[in-house]
Scaffold this motif. Structure first.
Motif, mmCIF file in Angstrom:
data_model
loop_
_atom_site.group_PDB
_atom_site.id
_atom_site.type_symbol
_atom_site.label_atom_id
_atom_site.label_comp_id
_atom_site.label_asym_id
_atom_site.label_seq_id
_atom_site.Cartn_x
_atom_site.Cartn_y
_atom_site.Cartn_z
ATOM 1 N N LEU A 263 19.288 36.061 -10.227
ATOM 2 C CA LEU A 263 18.960 36.154 -8.808
ATOM 3 C C LEU A 263 17.550 35.603 -8.615
ATOM 4 O O LEU A 263 16.623 36.003 -9.316
ATOM 5 C CB LEU A 263 19.016 37.608 -8.336
ATOM 6 C CG LEU A 263 20.312 38.380 -8.603
ATOM 7 C CD1 LEU A 263 20.167 39.822 -8.152
ATOM 8 C CD2 LEU A 263 21.491 37.711 -7.910
ATOM 9 N N GLN A 264 17.389 34.710 -7.668
ATOM 10 C CA GLN A 264 16.077 34.118 -7.411
ATOM 11 C C GLN A 264 15.789 34.138 -5.918
ATOM 12 O O GLN A 264 16.626 33.757 -5.103
ATOM 13 C CB GLN A 264 16.010 32.680 -7.936
ATOM 14 C CG GLN A 264 14.625 32.055 -7.797
ATOM 15 C CD GLN A 264 14.527 30.691 -8.468
ATOM 16 O OE1 GLN A 264 15.518 30.171 -8.980
ATOM 17 N NE2 GLN A 264 13.335 30.107 -8.475
ATOM 18 N N LEU A 265 14.587 34.591 -5.571
ATOM 19 C CA LEU A 265 14.168 34.674 -4.172
ATOM 20 C C LEU A 265 12.917 33.827 -3.977
ATOM 21 O O LEU A 265 11.923 33.994 -4.686
ATOM 22 C CB LEU A 265 13.881 36.125 -3.778
ATOM 23 C CG LEU A 265 13.342 36.357 -2.361
ATOM 24 C CD1 LEU A 265 14.392 35.966 -1.323
ATOM 25 C CD2 LEU A 265 12.918 37.808 -2.167
ATOM 26 N N ILE A 266 12.982 32.923 -3.005
ATOM 27 C CA ILE A 266 11.845 32.067 -2.674
ATOM 28 C C ILE A 266 11.507 32.267 -1.205
ATOM 29 O O ILE A 266 12.365 32.086 -0.333
ATOM 30 C CB ILE A 266 12.158 30.579 -2.946
ATOM 31 C CG1 ILE A 266 12.483 30.368 -4.427
ATOM 32 C CG2 ILE A 266 10.985 29.703 -2.519
ATOM 33 C CD1 ILE A 266 12.924 28.948 -4.748
ATOM 34 N N ILE A 267 10.269 32.680 -0.938
ATOM 35 C CA ILE A 267 9.782 32.819 0.431
ATOM 36 C C ILE A 267 8.505 32.002 0.536
ATOM 37 O O ILE A 267 7.553 32.217 -0.206
ATOM 38 C CB ILE A 267 9.514 34.293 0.799
ATOM 39 C CG1 ILE A 267 10.815 35.102 0.719
ATOM 40 C CG2 ILE A 267 8.916 34.402 2.187
ATOM 41 C CD1 ILE A 267 10.656 36.558 1.092
ATOM 42 N N SER A 268 8.471 31.047 1.457
ATOM 43 C CA SER A 268 7.342 30.129 1.558
ATOM 44 C C SER A 268 6.168 30.764 2.288
ATOM 45 O O SER A 268 6.296 31.806 2.948
ATOM 46 C CB SER A 268 7.776 28.856 2.284
ATOM 47 O OG SER A 268 8.131 29.160 3.621
ATOM 48 N N SER A 269 5.028 30.113 2.196
ATOM 49 C CA SER A 269 3.804 30.638 2.809
ATOM 50 C C SER A 269 3.845 30.579 4.331
ATOM 51 O O SER A 269 3.113 31.291 5.001
ATOM 52 C CB SER A 269 2.591 29.868 2.292
ATOM 53 O OG SER A 269 2.731 28.495 2.577
ATOM 54 N N TYR A 270 4.685 29.718 4.903
ATOM 55 C CA TYR A 270 4.766 29.601 6.365
ATOM 56 C C TYR A 270 6.061 30.215 6.901
ATOM 57 O O TYR A 270 6.592 29.813 7.918
ATOM 58 C CB TYR A 270 4.657 28.140 6.803
ATOM 59 C CG TYR A 270 5.611 27.191 6.113
ATOM 60 C CD1 TYR A 270 6.824 26.844 6.690
ATOM 61 C CD2 TYR A 270 5.299 26.648 4.873
ATOM 62 C CE1 TYR A 270 7.701 25.979 6.074
ATOM 63 C CE2 TYR A 270 6.167 25.773 4.227
ATOM 64 C CZ TYR A 270 7.362 25.442 4.841
ATOM 65 O OH TYR A 270 8.226 24.585 4.206
ATOM 66 N N SER A 271 6.546 31.230 6.194
ATOM 67 C CA SER A 271 7.792 31.888 6.575
ATOM 68 C C SER A 271 7.515 33.202 7.295
ATOM 69 O O SER A 271 6.465 33.824 7.107
ATOM 70 C CB SER A 271 8.626 32.157 5.319
ATOM 71 O OG SER A 271 9.620 33.121 5.578
#
Length: 524
Positions: free
Chosen positions: A449-457
């Protein structure tokens, strides 16, 4: 409410409301003399004010009923009793106190019957006994109970008048009396049995699974789950099993024309709609029960919006013209739902950024758990985390999405600012946006499981539930998991598999369930 004082005016057959600035009370219920009409009361006793709505619940003692008066109403509504004085579960005998729990279920001190009963919210027929097996002074008995009160932990206190004592009953410390709690291990001898609530343990009456002590028996099992009795008296019978805290078995229900049905989960669980289909029979009949030969049309999306992610909900039947069934009018709504753990305290929580690997071992026999992102209830950014789940050779891992609040992409675009990826068998599935509670898939393979949340999210994260399930003996390990869509799309578009009991699967329209992943999950 707001500093107001409410008074049950017993002899004047009314309820008065006083505010801090006016010594003259206003009549807010009754006041039309003694009687059994809806605008009357007959010697009102205990009252309860719902602080969220201002609704007034009155123990209408000599009418043997509980009346609900809405703010400003001139008449009341019977929400419990009203079927004459008696000892059946749908009757009351001189009720003296009424109180609501956090889920708006109504608890009543049924004084003349020496018991406390619980009437579930949104129904006038679903009733269970909470306390008082009979009239007496034993641990499971009461004598003229007069008033009730909850503490902050959900325990119920009963003023047991003629026994000159106050009795405490554990109501919400785990799967509660209003749920069908399965058991395993212990003295079940390998058979699936229900907990029996309430039951006597160490001389006290308890109405929930017990975590604090291990059962004092010679049976030994490696389990950290709480346990319960399989009979009403553990002290006498020593029959017990571990409470199965996992996803509950499916509950099936058929709703006929003009009717409604309450869906209800144990405390700490939320609803996952497996299937909701409108059915019509090939012959003219008033029978509205499910039959595999009927014609069906899917209505998952409507029921999911109303119920998914909630602890309880009320589903109504609406007449439908079924285009897939030659435009015939529906005759019933068939539901299948399960209850998924969401806030059950005995289940461990894993963090997708801090816990790297999950696998059952002899030292740590993991059965289930929650997976959350850091600060999942608050906005997070610049996150790229992964966690691996490894089932044993004879196991599958089942994964449920409880809450997902990630940035929704523009229509037709792929997940860009945020993405949650599920990687197994060289396949990668990406999802984002917002979602209701939903079963995702099962697999016997290693799962990343991989979660990516960007800095401009503006995404807030995810919450999952997983559990390891042993495969039946003789079942072969499959290299192809039961998968969600492999298309890299911002929304999951493949619905969950329909239950095995639907032989005519082609009759069910499944496309509408993709709406599940475009809505915000709500829970109670």
């Amino acid at each position: 409410m707001s500093g107001n004082l409410y008074l049950s005016d017993y002899w004047n057959q009314r309820v008065l409301k006083f505010n801090a600035e006016d010594a003259t009370g206003d009549t807010v219920a009754g006041g039309n003399g003694p009687g059994n009409a809806f605008n009357q009361l007959d010697h009102p006793m205990g009252i309860f004010i719902d602080s969220n709505t201002g609704n007034i619940y009155v123990a209408d003692m000599y009418n043997h009923r509980i009346q609900l008066w809405y703010p400003g109403a001139f008449t009341g509504v019977t929400v419990a009793g009203g079927n004459g004085m008696g000892s059946n579960l749908n009757q009351l005998h001189n009720p003296t106190s009424v109180i609501l729990d956090a889920e708006s279920n109504v608890y009543i001190s049924d004084m003349g019957n020496h018991r406390v009963v619980k009437w579930f919210s949104h129904t006038t027929t679903n009733v269970i006994l909470v306390a008082g097996q009979s009239h007496g002074s034993g641990a499971d008995e009461l004598s003229f109970p007069s008033s009730l009160q909850f503490d902050r932990d959900g325990n119920l206190y009963v003023a047991d008048s003629n026994n000159h004592r106050v009795q405490k009953f554990m109501i919400n410390n785990g799967p509660s009396i209003d749920s069908n709690v399965w058991t395993y291990g212990g003295t079940t001898n390998g058979t699936r049995q229900y907990c029996i609530f309430p039951f006597i343990y160490q001389g006290n009456l308890t109405s929930s699974c017990i975590k604090t002590d291990q059962p004092p028996t010679t049976v030994t099992d490696l389990s950290t789950d709480p346990w319960c009795s399989l009979t009403s008296n553990f002290d006498q019978d020593n029959q017990w099993g571990y409470c199965d805290l996992g996803v509950t078995p499916s509950t099936l229900s058929d709703i006929c024309s003009g009717k409604s049905q309450q869906l209800k989960c144990p405390s700490g669980y939320v609803i996952d709609i497996v299937t909701a289909v409108y059915g019509v029979k090939d012959t003219l009949t008033t029978n509205c029960s499910y039959d595999p030969g009927d014609c069906f049309q899917n209505d998952d999306s409507t029921t999911i919006v109303v119920c998914a992610g909630k602890n309880s909900c009320l589903v109504y039947y609406f007449d439908k013209t079924l285009t897939l069934c030659h435009n015939r009018k529906s005759t019933y709504l068939h539901l299948n739902y399960t209850c998924v753990p969401n806030t059950v305290p005995d289940i461990r929580e894993y963090n997708i950024c801090y816990d790297l690997f999950i696998q059952p071992t002899n030292e740590e026999p993991v059965k289930r758990g929650y997976i959350v992102s850091p600060n999942s209830s608050n906005s997070s950014s610049n996150m790229n985390c992964s966690l691996t789940i490894q089932p044993l050779d004879k196991q599958d891992v089942y994964v449920y999405l409880l809450d997902m609040q990630l940035t929704m992409p523009l229509l037709g675009q792929i997940c860009e600012k945020d993405k949650f990826m599920l990687i197994y068998d060289n396949a990668t599935n990406e999802i984002c946006g917002r979602s209701h509670t939903k079963f995702l898939f099962k697999t016997c393979s290693t799962l990343i499981l991989q979660l990516i949340i960007s800095s401009y999210s503006n995404g807030k994260g995810i919450k999952l539930y997983f559990e390891f399930i042993d495969r039946p003996s003789g079942t072969i390990h499959s290299t192809v998991p039961t998968a969600i869509s492999t298309e890299k799309s911002p929304l999951l578009t493949t619905p969950s598999a329909n239950p095995d009991y639907y032989p005519n699967i082609s009759l069910i329209q499944t496309g509408t369930s993709q709406l599940t992943y475009g809505s915000l999950m709500t829970s109670t």
